[in-house]
Design a protein around this motif. Structure first.
Motif, PDB file in Angstrom:
ATOM      1  N   ARG A 171     -43.696 -23.410  12.755  1.00  0.00           N
ATOM      2  CA  ARG A 171     -42.212 -23.095  11.928  1.00  0.00           C
ATOM      3  C   ARG A 171     -42.507 -23.038  10.597  1.00  0.00           C
ATOM      4  NH1 ARG A 171     -38.047 -27.322  13.655  1.00  0.00           N
ATOM      5  NH2 ARG A 171     -36.840 -25.694  12.878  1.00  0.00           N
ATOM      6  N   LEU A 208     -46.595 -25.971  17.461  1.00  0.00           N
ATOM      7  CA  LEU A 208     -45.408 -25.423  17.363  1.00  0.00           C
ATOM      8  C   LEU A 208     -44.538 -25.735  16.076  1.00  0.00           C
ATOM      9  CD1 LEU A 208     -44.288 -25.105  21.151  1.00  0.00           C
ATOM     10  CD2 LEU A 208     -45.362 -23.253  19.708  1.00  0.00           C
ATOM     11  N   ALA A 209     -44.664 -27.114  15.652  1.00  0.00           N
ATOM     12  CA  ALA A 209     -44.055 -27.818  14.486  1.00  0.00           C
ATOM     13  C   ALA A 209     -44.784 -26.877  13.247  1.00  0.00           C
ATOM     14  CB  ALA A 209     -43.939 -29.052  14.365  1.00  0.00           C
ATOM     15  N   ILE A 210     -45.921 -26.851  13.294  1.00  0.00           N
ATOM     16  CA  ILE A 210     -46.666 -26.349  11.964  1.00  0.00           C
ATOM     17  C   ILE A 210     -46.153 -24.870  11.997  1.00  0.00           C
ATOM     18  CG2 ILE A 210     -48.968 -25.611  11.280  1.00  0.00           C
ATOM     19  CD1 ILE A 210     -49.974 -28.285  12.656  1.00  0.00           C
ATOM     20  N   ASP A 213     -37.640 -18.352  12.237  1.00  0.00           N
ATOM     21  CA  ASP A 213     -37.886 -19.776  12.926  1.00  0.00           C
ATOM     22  C   ASP A 213     -37.988 -19.648  14.354  1.00  0.00           C
ATOM     23  OD1 ASP A 213     -38.093 -22.366  13.213  1.00  0.00           O
ATOM     24  OD2 ASP A 213     -35.935 -22.926  12.794  1.00  0.00           O
ATOM     25  N   LEU A 214     -38.346 -20.527  14.985  1.00  0.00           N
ATOM     26  CA  LEU A 214     -38.610 -20.524  16.542  1.00  0.00           C
ATOM     27  C   LEU A 214     -38.003 -21.497  17.141  1.00  0.00           C
ATOM     28  CD1 LEU A 214     -40.681 -22.913  17.681  1.00  0.00           C
ATOM     29  CD2 LEU A 214     -42.357 -21.551  16.355  1.00  0.00           C
TER      30      LEU A 214
END
Lengths: 75, 75
Positions: free
Chosen positions: B36, B32-34, B45-46
């Motif tokens: 973004r 999830l960080a990647i 963005d998320l």
């Protein structure tokens, strides 16, 4: 930790949580899921934005995950 | 997995990711960080909402973590 997150979101509206390693990341995510339950009674919820963060730990650079947590009114 | 999350958020606006166990939870958060980063180029963005989920795996009830992921325009 879930109680601390809920309390900080109530008072400040946002909080940042850092975690290094799979066990700590797992614990942080669980704490955030539990904190959502605590906030329900206040008509609040939270959203999270995960990101990578370089941290110096004992003079070594470690890659941590950071959770930017924001209190919201559920939609 | 990060690429799949980014693609689904672009096309559908939301996606749900399940993970069982610390290693899978850690991998999901990293993805999830990647993701973004991938979305940045699209002006997206998320945000994530973690929750517990009971899953039946091979006839045994396991507690999973589920990530409700939503695409947003960064504020």
């Amino acid at each position: 930790m879930a109680g601390a997150v809920a309390a900080l979101l109530r008072s400040q509206g946002r909080v940042e949580v850092h975690a290094i390693g799979p066990a700590a990341v797992n614990q942080a995510v669980k704490a955030l899921a539990i904190a959502r339950g605590y906030l329900l009674g206040d008509g609040l919820d939270l959203t999270v934005q995960p990101a990578f963060l370089k941290l110096d730990v004992a003079d070594e650079e470690r890659t941590a995950l950071t959770f930017r947590v924001e209190g919201i009114r559920p939609g």
